[in-house]
Motif scaffolding. Structure first.
Motif: not given
Length: 109
Positions: A4-11, A27-30, A40-43
């Motif tokens: 799982i690389g990403a969860v796309v969340l409809n908002v 989480f950081d906003r890139g 941190e890694g892993g998520a």
């Protein structure tokens, strides 16, 4: 390795949701504030989108790995979904046996 690389969340509002979820998950906003990155890694990442439906993005590291993962997922009961792909798409849309959509993405593309 399929992951799982990403969860796309409809908002409804990506800015408000981004403020909330970045703090809630730490989480950081890139560079793109709609992509929330784990400190941190892993998520996996969280992508906020007001037009796309909620779904998982499964990542692979090569085109061959992507093909093998798709074949394996289809053998487990996933189905290919008719989709209007952009030119040079790095993703394939599949549905699980219950019809839930997800993407398999070659992140090396």
């Amino acid at each position: 390795m399929l992951r799982i690389g990403a969860v796309v969340l409809n908002v409804a509002d990506t800015d408000r949701a981004g403020s909330f979820w970045s703090e809630a998950l730490r989480f950081d906003r890139g560079d793109n504030p709609d992509f929330l990155l784990p400190r941190e890694g892993g998520a996996c990442r969280l992508h906020l989108d007001s037009t796309d439906r909620t779904h998982l993005d499964l990542w692979t590291d090569s085109e061959g790995e992507q093909r093998a993962a798709i074949e394996r997922l289809v053998s487990l009961g996933a189905t290919r979904v008719e989709w209007d792909y952009p030119d040079n798409a790095d993703f394939v849309v599949l549905a699980d046996p219950t019809g839930t959509l997800f993407c398999v993405i070659n992140i090396d593309a």
